[in-house]
Design a protein around this motif. Structure first.
Motif, mmCIF file in Angstrom:
data_model
loop_
_atom_site.group_PDB
_atom_site.id
_atom_site.type_symbol
_atom_site.label_atom_id
_atom_site.label_comp_id
_atom_site.label_asym_id
_atom_site.label_seq_id
_atom_site.Cartn_x
_atom_site.Cartn_y
_atom_site.Cartn_z
ATOM 1 N N ILE A 147 0.881 -1.201 0.000
ATOM 2 C CA ILE A 147 0.000 0.000 0.000
ATOM 3 C C ILE A 147 0.911 1.242 0.000
ATOM 4 N N ASP A 148 0.661 2.073 -1.015
ATOM 5 C CA ASP A 148 1.482 3.314 -1.071
ATOM 6 C C ASP A 148 0.801 4.401 -0.189
ATOM 7 N N THR A 149 1.277 4.519 1.060
ATOM 8 C CA THR A 149 0.578 5.456 1.990
ATOM 9 C C THR A 149 0.665 6.897 1.487
ATOM 10 N N SER A 150 1.613 7.222 0.623
ATOM 11 C CA SER A 150 1.624 8.643 0.160
ATOM 12 C C SER A 150 0.453 8.900 -0.755
ATOM 13 N N THR B 236 8.471 9.621 8.046
ATOM 14 C CA THR B 236 9.702 8.879 7.726
ATOM 15 C C THR B 236 10.739 9.893 7.224
ATOM 16 N N ASP B 237 11.927 9.447 7.163
ATOM 17 C CA ASP B 237 12.973 10.410 6.770
ATOM 18 C C ASP B 237 13.296 10.292 5.289
ATOM 19 N N GLU B 238 12.473 9.519 4.600
ATOM 20 C CA GLU B 238 12.850 9.291 3.189
ATOM 21 C C GLU B 238 11.578 9.428 2.371
ATOM 22 N N ARG B 239 11.630 10.108 1.275
ATOM 23 C CA ARG B 239 10.403 10.588 0.643
ATOM 24 C C ARG B 239 9.638 9.494 -0.068
ATOM 25 N N PHE B 240 10.332 8.552 -0.703
ATOM 26 C CA PHE B 240 9.562 7.686 -1.621
ATOM 27 C C PHE B 240 9.332 6.276 -1.051
ATOM 28 N N ASN B 241 10.443 5.507 -0.927
ATOM 29 C CA ASN B 241 10.239 4.078 -0.605
ATOM 30 C C ASN B 241 9.639 3.888 0.783
#
Lengths: 188, 674, 205, 102, 404
Positions: free
Chosen positions: C99-102, C129-134
């Motif tokens: 699931i892509d929460t973004s 999170t500290d990282e934008r995509f994964n």
């Protein structure tokens, strides 16, 4: 002579001459304020506390504000920038300086020659109560007269400076009456 | 309750205040002025009685209350009020008779639209008269004297629409004015001589003994004493006012005024003012008595004039056809008697006679007024007659008045007062002329009074006015009755054996002697009175005239004499011829001077100024201006040049100031300009 | 009087100040990091997969990878790959469930369409999170959470779901028993048409 | 050079600076500031004499107090004039205000 | 600290600071004593008020929070105690941006002068019985002379930023300051009139003692005194740009007013100056009206004088914060109208009232009540009349809705 006096004197002279020479009006005004502060210091050094503080309040507090407001209100110059020695006025500058020289030539030697009765030792002390008694006593009339002068001149100044005619008045303020300016045509 | 001297001024003040209602009220006001006047008179009467009571407490003392009128420079002019029995009696007399006359005139003038104004004048007169009586200063007396003159002018000329009344008022005013001139000169001279305007000022007053001694001792170039001269001058004023010989002509003509006026003013009070003045300044008049060196004594003059007037008045009264003129001439003669009494030295007798005469003469005049009112203003004797039956009370009171006037013995007051005068005249050492005149006067008085009574009241009513006459209303009869009582009763105040009035007036003792002592004189005078009555009856009583146009019986027996007397000895014409024409000529001379001499000078001055102006313009135009013009032009040029120096640049000015300061400084410090 | 309004104002603030020290419903601040906020039960954030047993969450997932939710998801943020054994036969379990929460807008449609109550909405909001995509792409193992957790966060809904499952299971058993009985009864008669297999195996709670 | 002389020298210098400014500068406000400076120089003189003079008399100080007050009023009026001048002439150069002339 | 002698009679706490000072001075040679003592005084003052500034910001944010039902800063240190230092660090580390054509000299000078001027006012305030930096005869005048110069710095700030809005904002701020300087000074004059002197120590001494044992002679406890105190506080609020009068640096007005172009430490300096100004004015208010270091009751004298001064000062500052939490901001015309039409007349009337008070000082017994009554009336009646005439129009806003 004490160090303080020399320091203050230096401050006064430097700032005064800078004020009179500077091209930027605001700078000259602020420098003059410094001169006034220097003078207040001199008065304190001379022992006249009350005069020093009143000089501070009146000049640094009041007159400086008036000068600065005047400078700001007369910013929209139409013609030439404020040049120290405009080419057209060289004659005037020379004549002015000559006149000043003559006056100086009169004052300085006069001062040197004049037999001044000096009093050594610490200066006289002047308490506020003493000043109060003097002001309320022999000089009461003068105080009242100065009161009148101040009132009259300030009201006069207000009348002179305040824009009286309709078109001078800024849009939102119709004489502070709160009347809507919309119906301007009805006879006031 | 007695009135002190300091409140004396209230007496004249109240009627004066009352007069304001009459004078300033609207023209048609009636009730307010009348009520005011009556109230004023009643108040004045009350005050006068109080004043009299105060004076009688100690008749010798003269209570004065002086006040400073105004000060000029170092001197202050002080006037004052004087209360002594003489003033007290006179005040009561004036106010009482004034009140009675006022009551009478409310009825007499009830149809007159301007009655309010009449009462105003009346109150003004009474106020002035009272002021004159109570004053302690000759100047204040003179002021009131003038006011009285004014009041009499106003009252004589009350019906000003009738030319005769207006002329009479003017005539009265002018002749009294001539007298007042003498009075004024005497007043000023007295003030200058004594330095004080007051009569009695604790020794420094004009009439105090030390000053009088000083006056009488200083002699004039002609040898006359100063007091004599002043006395005579004052007598001239009194003569004018009291209608003495040379200046009596105005009194008969003053009858033009309403009858109550004649009663009050021209019988009782005003004319008596002259006698009162003489009584008041008597010490001055008598000051030169003692000095033998003085060629002429004031009092002798008074006595002579008094006698002549008494005789003249009586003689002229005989041939008059107007009821009021008869009484007028009778008043003149009676005043002559009073002046005669003063002349012979007894001012007390004069005042006594003045008081009694005031009452019965007022009675006679009011009686005449009642008759005139009843007969619808019929004043001519020839058209009267037969009124006794119709007007009982008037006839009775008039008869009593006549008795008092003639001096019927013992009962009437006139007898005693005239007796006192004749007694005094008899004793006068200087000459017997006055005494003789007095006796002849008594006869003539009796004669013309009987003629008057017979003509008016007896016989047949010769005019239709007299035919329908009825008795006049109660308001007129009341005063008549009161006056009649006074006319009878007053005599007893001054009896020789009980001289109550005289001692009060004299302020000291008055010689009391029994009836017997002067009895001889009394018998002689009674005889003379009866003689007069008989003669009067003889001519007028025996054959009553039935026709108004019938010739006067006296004229029938002595036509020339009667004509002369009827014409009043043509004195008026004499005056007109002499004084009148002299003044007219004087006026013409003055007019000539005014138009030609002064006028001419002014005209000349005006014209010369004009020519000078023209000359000046000519010189100025072409002479000087040319010169000035170019110099001013020159100046304007240089002015323009200097103007350039004023550049309008503030700083250039400041520079000049700075340099100037420096230069001046240098000069001062080092230029050695120490 | 001019001052009255001012004084009333001051009184209010003063009352508030004093009140905040002793009046619970005045001082309602929750000092968050130390004190977790009591989330309202209906709060939902991103979905999670319900697992029956805590010790082997991935094994006991209710999800059978039927991909209904993947198709129904409006922003298409679910990615499912069926778990197949080596022979390619579906193991009725997702191998990959991302699931892509973004992208997920937590509309809860997947929960509504899931016939097996396998996916529910979670209440975890601390997902920074500290990282934008994964980091924002949640995989199967991050999504799997036990039914007990479900009971913690949505107690009423969880109880209701369990009750329903139990009822279905009981109905299935009775049917199975009836079928068995019928089958036993019909064993005797010729074997009737074969009963189509009742759907999901109802694992014991 | 006694202290009093020094003070007087200082006030003279200030005075001359002010005077020079008044005579030389073209801007009205600066001229006013120059005048203000000259006034202050005068005040300094008073205080100097009060401090070093024979003493016993404080009118110098009182005078300075009044002079300060009046100078403030003068400054206010001066600047009001400048503002008024600016409103009508749109400049504050002294040159612009030379209508009052012969 | 002035080199006053150390009276031994008082409790040791009272004289502790003096003894400490003498001990320190003892270390130095005699000649340097005068400069050392002034430097020491400056150090103590700046230190004390610096710390107070720090914790004042914290207190303000905590109190505002509490009033708005939230805890206020509690992350840094226990209950936020380290917050001020955190702010300081932030201010220091923040980049200090200066507009390109700003007037560099003035731009830098403005905050510095403002802070300096706010601080020098503190020199004359008597913190304790012997704790006054300079004993001046015209102390009050000195204080307000320093106060009057602050306007200059605000102008410099506004002008030097070369930004139309900041210049306009500076002008409005000046208008406000000047309008409120008049009532500020006028409200002080009655105290000077009654105390008869301008020196702060004498004024505090004049407020010593208790009437009838419990009623201290503080000026605030007299009718004219209370009225003057209120006027002074309102004017002080305006003078230090606080709460209802914080027009100059209010976010909703001209951006940050004359501070728009300031950032970093200069911005922090401005705030420091504001708080110093507020503290100085409150200190002066305490000195003039609340009886300086006088204890409220006789037996409370046991506590040293400077404690009482500090207590009152903190109370006033709490009042400032409290007012900030409560009142909405005033518009510029309302603000000036309040000053010129309400405060100045009231101050003038109060002056007359104080004159009456000082003239009738001799009254005693029943006359005392009369004196109080008259003085009270002289405050209340004009207040009611003036407020009714001036603010009659105001009241709860009446909303007119369109007819449905």
């Amino acid at each position: 002579m004490s160090l303080a006096f020399l320091a203050l004197a230096l401050v006064c002279v430097v700032t005064a001459s800078a004020a009179m020479i500077s091209r930027n009006l605001i700078h000259s005004a602020l420098l003059l304020v410094l001169t006034w502060i220097g003078l207040a210091g001199l008065y304190l050094w001379a022992g006249a506390d009350f005069v020093g503080f009143s000089q501070a309040i009146v000049y640094v507090g009041g007159v400086s504000m008036v000068v600065l407001f005047a400078v700001l209100l007369t910013r929209r110059q139409r013609d030439e920038p404020l040049v120290l020695i405009p080419e057209a006025g060289v004659g005037r500058v020379v004549a002015g300086l000559a006149a000043t020289f003559w006056v100086a030539a009169l004052l300085v030697p006069a001062m040197v020659v004049a037999p001044l009765v000096q009093r050594a030792g610490p200066g006289p002390t002047l308490t506020v109560k003493r000043i109060g008694e003097l002001l309320a006593g022999p000089h009461l009339v003068a105080v009242l007269v100065v009161g009148v002068i101040l009132t009259v001149s300030l009201i006069g100044a207000l009348y002179l400076a305040a824009p009286v005619t309709a078109e001078d008045q800024p849009e939102w303020d119709n004489g502070g009456t709160g009347r809507d300016r919309g119906n301007q045509e009805e006879p006031s | 309750m007695t009135l002190s001297a300091s409140l004396l001024w209230l007496i004249p003040a109240t009627p004066l205040a009352a007069s304001v209602f009459g004078l300033f009220a609207p023209r048609t006001a009636r009730t307010l002025p009348i009520a005011g006047a009556l109230l004023g008179l009643v108040a004045a009467l009350g005050l006068s009685v109080a004043a009299l009571a105060g004076a009688l407490v100690d008749p010798a003392v003269r209570a004065t209350s002086d006040f400073a009128w105004f000060t000029f420079g170092a001197q202050t002019l002080r006037l004052g009020w004087l209360l002594d029995p003489l003033a007290g009696f006179m005040c009561v007399l004036v106010t009482l008779i004034g009140l009675l006359v006022a009551l009478f005139s409310t009825a007499y003038l009830r149809h007159d639209p301007r009655i309010g104004r009449f009462f105003g004048f009346l109150s003004l007169f009474v106020a002035a008269m009272l002021g004159l009586l109570v004053t302690n200063s000759l100047l204040l007396l003179f002021i009131c004297w003038e006011l009285v003159g004014l009041a009499s002018y106003l009252l004589i000329g009350f019906w000003y629409e009738r030319p005769a009344a207006a002329a009479a008022a003017k005539k009265a005013f002018i002749t009294t004015r001539i007298g007042d001139l003498g009075f004024l000169i005497g007043l000023v001279w007295l003030h200058q001589a004594t330095g004080s305007a007051l009569f009695h000022d604790g020794g420094a007053g004009a009439l105090d003994a030390p000053t009088l001694a000083r006056l009488s001792s200083t002699l004039l170039p002609g040898g006359w004493a100063v007091s004599t001269a002043i006395g005579l001058l004052l007598f001239v004023g009194a003569a004018g006012k009291s209608g003495q010989f040379p200046l009596h002509v105005w009194l008969p003509d003053a009858m033009e005024g309403p009858t109550p006026v004649s009663a009050l003013i021209h019988a009782a009070t005003m004319v008596a003012a002259g006698v009162f003045l003489m009584a008041r300044v008597f010490p001055l008049m008598a000051a030169d008595q003692g000095l033998a060196t003085v060629p002429f004594h004031a009092l002798t003059g008074v006595a002579v004039i008094g006698a002549v007037t008494a005789l003249l008045g009586a003689v002229l009264a005989v041939a008059q056809n107007d009821i009021k003129r008869v009484l007028a001439y009778s008043t003149v003669s009676q005043l002559g008697y009073m002046m005669l009494a003063i002349g012979v030295g007894s001012w007390v007798a004069a005042v006594f006679h003045l008081i009694t005469h005031a009452f019965f003469k007022a009675l006679l005049f009011l009686g005449a007024g009642s008759v005139i009112d009843a007969t619808h203003h019929e004043q001519d004797l020839r058209r009267l007659g037969g009124l006794a039956g119709r007007m009982r009370v008037t006839f009775a009171t008039f008869a009593l008045g006549t008795g008092a006037l003639m001096g019927l013995p013992f009962v009437f007051s006139g007898f005693w007062s005239k007796e006192a005068i004749l007694h005094a005249a008899e004793g006068w050492t200087v000459s017997h002329l006055p005494f003789a005149a007095g006796l002849v006067g008594v006869v003539l008085t009796a004669f013309y009074m009987t003629r008057l009574v017979l003509e008016v009241f007896f016989g047949k009513a010769r005019g239709e006015g007299a035919a329908h006459a009825e008795e006049s209303p109660g308001l007129m009869r009341g005063p008549l009755v009161v006056l009649a009582v006074a006319a009878v009763g007053l005599g007893w105040l001054g009896l020789p054996n009980w001289p109550w009035l005289q001692t009060r007036l004299q302020g000291g003792d008055w010689p009391v002697h029994g009836l017997g002592e002067g009895f001889g004189l009394m018998v002689v005078s009674t005889a003379l009175v009866l003689l007069g009555i008989g003669a009067g009856w003889w001519w007028y009583g025996r054959v009553k005239r039935t026709d108004a146009r019938a010739l006067d019986p006296l004229a029938r027996s002595w036509p020339a004499v009667h004509a002369a007397l009827a014409g009043r000895l043509w004195l008026d014409e004499l005056y007109a011829a002499t004084v009148g024409r002299a003044f007219a000529m004087l006026a013409r001379v003055a007019a000539f001077f005014d138009r030609w001499v002064w006028g001419g000078a002014v005209e000349a001055a005006g014209r010369t100024a004009e020519t000078v102006g023209q000359v000046n313009r000519a010189v100025d135009e072409d002479g000087l201006n040319a010169g000035f013009d170019n110099t001013s032009e020159h100046l304007r040029g240089s002015g323009r040049r200097y103007a350039k120096a004023q550049t309008g640049d503030a700083q250039s000015y400041l520079r000049v100031v700075a340099i100037g300061l420096a230069v001046v400084g240098v000069l001062l410090l080092w230029g050695g300009v120490r | 009087m001019i001052g009255k309004g001012l004084l009333q104002g001051l009184a209010v603030t003063a009352r508030n100040l004093v009140g905040s020290y002793h009046d619970p419903d005045r001082y309602t601040t929750i000092e968050y990091p130390e004190v977790k906020p009591a989330l309202p039960e209906a709060y939902r954030n991103f979905p999670f997969l319900v697992a029956e047993k805590a010790e082997d969450p991935l094994g006991t997932l209710r999800c059978v990878a039927c991909q209904i939710c993947e198709k129904e998801c409006p922003p298409q943020c679910i990615y499912i790959v069926m778990d197949r054994d080596e022979k390619g036969k579906a193991r009725m379990k997702p191998k990959v469930f991302d699931i892509d929460t973004s992208v997920c807008m937590s509309c809860q449609i997947c929960v509504e369409v899931c016939p097996f109550d396998a996916i529910k909405m979670d209440q975890v909001f601390e997902i920074a999170t500290d990282e934008r995509f994964n980091a924002l792409l949640l995989h199967r193992d991050q999504l799997a959470k036990t039914n007990t957790y479900f009971h913690q966060i949505h107690p009423t809904e969880a109880a209701e779901v369990d009750a329903r499952l139990a009822a279905e299971k009981k109905a299935a058993e009775e049917k199975a028993k009836a079928a068995a009985a019928a089958k036993a009864a019909s064993a005797k008669p010729a074997p009737a048409a074969p009963a189509n297999p009742t759907p999901p195996p109802a694992p014991a709670p | 050079m006694s202290p009093l002389h020094l003070c007087l020298l200082l006030s003279t210098v200030l005075f001359c600076i002010g005077l020079a400014a008044v005579l030389v500068r073209t801007s009205a406000i600066l001229v006013l500031l120059g005048v203000e400076l000259m006034l202050n120089a005068a005040n300094l003189n008073f205080i100097a004499f009060w401090r070093y003079g024979p003493g016993g008399d404080d009118t110098g100080v009182i005078f300075v107090l009044f002079s300060i007050a009046v100078a403030a009023a003068e400054a206010a009026v001066g600047l009001a004039l400048v503002i008024a001048l600016h409103r009508h002439r749109r400049t504050i150069a002294l040159k612009a205000a030379n209508q009052l002339r012969g | 600290m002035t080199t006053t002698s150390v009276p031994s009679s008082e409790s040791w706490l009272e004289v502790a600071p003096l003894q400490a000072r003498d001990a320190l001075l003892g270390l130095l040679p005699e000649s340097l004593h005068w400069i050392a003592s002034s430097v020491l005084a400056i150090a103590v003052l700046v230190g004390a008020f610096g710390l107070m500034f720090a914790y004042l910001t914290l207190a303000e944010r905590k109190l505002l929070g509490r009033i708005q039902n939230r805890p206020g800063p509690n992350r840094t240190g226990w209950a936020g105690l380290l917050q001020p230092f955190a702010d300081a660090v932030k201010a220091l580390t923040k980049e200090d941006i200066v507009p390109r054509d700003a007037d560099k000299v003035l731009h830098a000078l403005a905050p510095v002068s403002l802070v300096a001027l706010s601080l020098i006012g503190l020199a004359v305030i008597p913190f304790g019985r012997h704790l006054v930096a300079i004993e001046l005869d015209a102390a009050v005048l000195y204080f307000f002379a320093a106060g009057a110069a602050t306007e200059l710095s605000i102008f410099m700030a506004g002008w030097a930023s070369r930004n139309k809005y900041s210049l306009l904002a500076a002008m409005r701020a000046l208008a406000q300051l000047i309008s409120y300087e008049v009532p500020l000074l006028l409200s002080v004059v009655p105290v000077v009139l009654v105390a008869g002197t301008l020196s702060t120590t004498a004024i505090v001494a004049a407020q010593g003692g208790w009437a009838a044992g419990f009623w201290p002679h503080w000026h605030v406890l007299t009718p004219w005194g209370f009225s003057a105190f209120c006027l002074f506080m309102i004017a002080a609020l305006a003078e230090s740009n606080r709460s209802p009068f914080d027009l100059p640096e209010a976010e909703s007005e001209l951006i940050a007013g004359h501070l728009t172009e300031y950032s970093g430490f200069k911005y922090a300096l401005f705030f420091m100056a504001e708080y110093f100004g507020m503290a100085a004015l409150s200190a002066m208010a305490v000195t003039l009206f609340l009886g300086g270091w006088q204890a409220p009751l006789g037996w409370l004298e046991v506590l040293p004088s400077y404690v009482w001064f500090a207590a009152k000062l903190l109370a006033l500052l709490a009042g400032f914060i409290w007012i900030r939490a409560t009142f909405p901001r005033l518009r510029i015309d309302q603000l000036t109208r309040l000053a010129w039409k309400f405060l100045v007349p009231m101050a003038l009337l109060n002056l007359a009232n104080a004159a009456f008070w000082s003239l009738t000082a001799g009254w005693s017994g029943p006359l005392q009540a009369v004196r109080w009554a008259v003085s009270l009336a002289a405050v209340v009646v004009p207040f009611l009349l003036l407020s009714r005439s001036l603010f009659s129009g105001l009241g709860p806003r009446v909303y007119r809705y369109a007819p449905s």
